[in-house]
Design a protein around this motif. Structure first.
Motif, PDB file in Angstrom:
ATOM      1  N   HIS A  12     -61.901  12.864 -79.055  1.00 25.28           N
ATOM      2  CA  HIS A  12     -60.790  12.118 -79.491  1.00 25.28           C
ATOM      3  C   HIS A  12     -59.577  13.035 -79.616  1.00 25.28           C
ATOM      4  O   HIS A  12     -59.853  13.982 -80.438  1.00 25.28           O
ATOM      5  CB  HIS A  12     -61.069  11.025 -80.424  1.00 25.28           C
ATOM      6  CG  HIS A  12     -62.074  10.075 -80.279  1.00 25.28           C
ATOM      7  ND1 HIS A  12     -61.956   9.276 -78.954  1.00 25.28           N
ATOM      8  CD2 HIS A  12     -62.940   9.461 -81.229  1.00 25.28           C
ATOM      9  CE1 HIS A  12     -62.844   8.280 -79.328  1.00 25.28           C
ATOM     10  NE2 HIS A  12     -63.688   8.792 -80.462  1.00 25.28           N
ATOM     11  N   SER A  16     -54.291  10.716 -81.591  1.00 27.05           N
ATOM     12  CA  SER A  16     -54.599   9.271 -81.183  1.00 27.05           C
ATOM     13  C   SER A  16     -54.669   8.485 -82.603  1.00 27.05           C
ATOM     14  O   SER A  16     -54.757   9.065 -83.676  1.00 27.05           O
ATOM     15  CB  SER A  16     -55.924   9.092 -80.666  1.00 27.05           C
ATOM     16  OG  SER A  16     -55.973   9.511 -79.378  1.00 27.05           O
ATOM     17  N   VAL A  17     -54.168   7.119 -82.574  1.00 25.13           N
ATOM     18  CA  VAL A  17     -54.265   6.390 -83.706  1.00 25.13           C
ATOM     19  C   VAL A  17     -55.395   4.912 -83.247  1.00 25.13           C
ATOM     20  O   VAL A  17     -54.580   4.151 -82.756  1.00 25.13           O
ATOM     21  CB  VAL A  17     -53.098   5.903 -84.403  1.00 25.13           C
ATOM     22  CG1 VAL A  17     -53.343   4.834 -85.525  1.00 25.13           C
ATOM     23  CG2 VAL A  17     -52.246   6.918 -84.809  1.00 25.13           C
ATOM     24  N   SER A  19     -57.795   3.504 -85.332  1.00 24.89           N
ATOM     25  CA  SER A  19     -57.824   2.830 -86.424  1.00 24.89           C
ATOM     26  C   SER A  19     -57.059   3.422 -87.790  1.00 24.89           C
ATOM     27  O   SER A  19     -56.857   4.595 -87.916  1.00 24.89           O
ATOM     28  CB  SER A  19     -59.443   2.737 -86.867  1.00 24.89           C
ATOM     29  OG  SER A  19     -59.859   2.191 -88.038  1.00 24.89           O
ATOM     30  N   ASP A  22     -58.872   6.361 -89.595  1.00 23.30           N
ATOM     31  CA  ASP A  22     -58.592   7.584 -89.058  1.00 23.30           C
ATOM     32  C   ASP A  22     -57.570   8.291 -89.921  1.00 23.30           C
ATOM     33  O   ASP A  22     -57.421   9.504 -89.661  1.00 23.30           O
ATOM     34  CB  ASP A  22     -58.349   7.543 -87.711  1.00 23.30           C
ATOM     35  CG  ASP A  22     -59.464   6.980 -86.734  1.00 23.30           C
ATOM     36  OD1 ASP A  22     -60.606   7.017 -87.280  1.00 23.30           O
ATOM     37  OD2 ASP A  22     -59.292   6.513 -85.522  1.00 23.30           O
ATOM     38  N   ASP A  27     -51.487  11.493 -93.591  1.00 24.86           N
ATOM     39  CA  ASP A  27     -51.021  11.123 -92.426  1.00 24.86           C
ATOM     40  C   ASP A  27     -50.133   9.852 -92.480  1.00 24.86           C
ATOM     41  O   ASP A  27     -49.097   9.810 -91.785  1.00 24.86           O
ATOM     42  CB  ASP A  27     -52.139  10.465 -91.330  1.00 24.86           C
ATOM     43  CG  ASP A  27     -52.978  11.775 -91.269  1.00 24.86           C
ATOM     44  OD1 ASP A  27     -52.669  12.904 -90.878  1.00 24.86           O
ATOM     45  OD2 ASP A  27     -54.258  11.756 -91.369  1.00 24.86           O
ATOM     46  N   TYR A 123     -61.726   3.536 -78.255  1.00 28.16           N
ATOM     47  CA  TYR A 123     -62.405   4.503 -78.079  1.00 28.16           C
ATOM     48  C   TYR A 123     -63.000   4.961 -77.014  1.00 28.16           C
ATOM     49  O   TYR A 123     -62.966   6.268 -76.352  1.00 28.16           O
ATOM     50  CB  TYR A 123     -63.558   4.277 -79.208  1.00 28.16           C
ATOM     51  CG  TYR A 123     -63.096   4.019 -80.632  1.00 28.16           C
ATOM     52  CD1 TYR A 123     -63.264   4.983 -81.412  1.00 28.16           C
ATOM     53  CD2 TYR A 123     -62.675   2.841 -81.164  1.00 28.16           C
ATOM     54  CE1 TYR A 123     -62.727   4.727 -82.764  1.00 28.16           C
ATOM     55  CE2 TYR A 123     -62.161   2.556 -82.090  1.00 28.16           C
ATOM     56  CZ  TYR A 123     -62.151   3.598 -83.218  1.00 28.16           C
ATOM     57  OH  TYR A 123     -61.772   3.322 -84.309  1.00 28.16           O
ATOM     58  N   SER A 126     -60.199   6.605 -74.889  1.00 28.78           N
ATOM     59  CA  SER A 126     -60.166   8.008 -75.475  1.00 28.78           C
ATOM     60  C   SER A 126     -60.923   9.151 -74.909  1.00 28.78           C
ATOM     61  O   SER A 126     -60.661  10.226 -74.656  1.00 28.78           O
ATOM     62  CB  SER A 126     -59.893   7.869 -76.928  1.00 28.78           C
ATOM     63  OG  SER A 126     -60.042   9.445 -77.555  1.00 28.78           O
TER      64      SER A 126
END
Length: 333
Positions: A12, A16-17, A19, A22, A27, A123, A126
């Protein structure tokens, strides 16, 4: 350099976002600060952030707010955008999500914003592409950017306008009770908020009938409880998030809509009696006259239109984080 193999399985991308889980609180703070910075930046300077970078919006479901918001955010940063919808592409012919992603990457796409009816689809995309993926809603799983814009809206009202651009911690929402009412079972918005808000110290109450809110929802994490009596929940709440009753998902469920309105509708009388000072939110689309009345949706306590405005700023921050010069590290010069 030859193009990457289509069979390659990528890890990944750090930008990326997929969820809210994460995202560390650092952040979240970074995204909130970047949102305010970008919102207030000179438009001509802002256009240079992602000038001519290529962003694809891959939407397998209908969307107005999220899709338009992400598109406007990308364009305000100078990016070139392309919308790929399920009804006007090879997806309609049965092309897999993986192959669609690989095709978009081969065409020069650098970031994909994905809305998909299957939980976990971001997911897969990704891993298949290695590109930064921004989850714009996947099935009944999550809708991370909605939770972030909801948070920004709450902070601007509860802690003052400047609070929406300061660092957050595990006590930022201490003493704040947020009630989420409606179809919790099918709601990715509810799930993302349930996973994010308690980490900042909020107490989250879930309200709705058994068919739309299983008791097990309270076990999603600490700081979450079920309160079937909506009026009792309202009396404790500083923020109330109303959710759409998803009529298309009610087949086979024992939900009497007239009884639902009697017990759970956010109407003027109920709000005035039990939550006269609470902030009213709704991720949209609203079904006026069902879960919420126009008097409440358009009333002085409503920040529903404001949520939409905050969404553009948050999504600019997510895109800049994903594609910016230091996006992979989550840092900005």
């Amino acid at each position: 350099m030859p193009p990457p193999s289509t069979s390659q399985n990528y890890s990944h991308h750090a930008g990326s976002v997929l969820s809210v889980v994460d995202l560390a609180l650092d952040d979240v703070s970074f995204i909130l600060k970047a949102a305010s910075q970008l919102e207030n930046e000179d438009p001509l300077k802002r256009m240079k952030h992602l000038f001519k970078r290529r962003v694809s919006l891959l939407f397998y479901e209908s969307s107005t707010r999220t899709r338009t918001s992400f598109e406007l955010a990308a364009k305000q940063l100078g990016a070139d955008t392309v919308l790929v919808s399920a009804l006007s592409s090879s997806i309609e012919k049965g092309e897999s999500l993986k192959d669609t992603g690989i095709t978009l990457r081969a065409l020069g796409t650098e970031c994909i914003i994905l809305r998909h009816p299957s939980s976990g689809a971001p997911y897969l995309l990704s891993r298949a592409t290695g590109l930064p993926i921004l989850n714009a809603g996947d099935g009944m799983h999550e809708h991370p950017s909605q939770a972030l814009l909801d948070l920004r809206t709450m902070l601007s009202h509860l802690r003052g306008a400047k609070a929406a651009s300061v660092s957050v911690s595990d006590t930022t929402l201490k003493g704040v009770t947020v009630t989420i009412c409606g179809d919790i079972f099918h709601s990715r918005v509810a799930r993302s908020n349930m996973l994010l808000l308690p980490r900042l110290g909020a107490h989250v109450l879930l309200s709705g009938p058994q068919a739309l809110l299983p008791e097990t929802a309270a076990s999603a994490g600490p700081g979450i409880a079920v309160e079937r009596d909506f009026d009792k929940a309202l009396k404790q709440s500083q923020v109330v998030v109303m959710l759409r009753i998803q009529a298309e998902r009610l087949a086979g469920l024992n939900v009497d809509l007239d009884e639902y309105k009697l017990r759970y509708q956010a109407n003027a009388e109920r709000i005035a009696a039990h939550a006269p000072d609470a902030l009213i939110l709704h991720p949209g689309p609203m079904i006026r006259g069902l879960e919420i009345t126009s008097a409440v949706a358009d009333g002085p306590q409503s920040a529903i239109a404001e949520q939409v405005r905050h969404g553009v700023a948050i999504r600019m921050a997510l895109l800049d984080r994903a594609l910016g010069a230091h996006g992979s590290k989550g840092k900005r010069k």
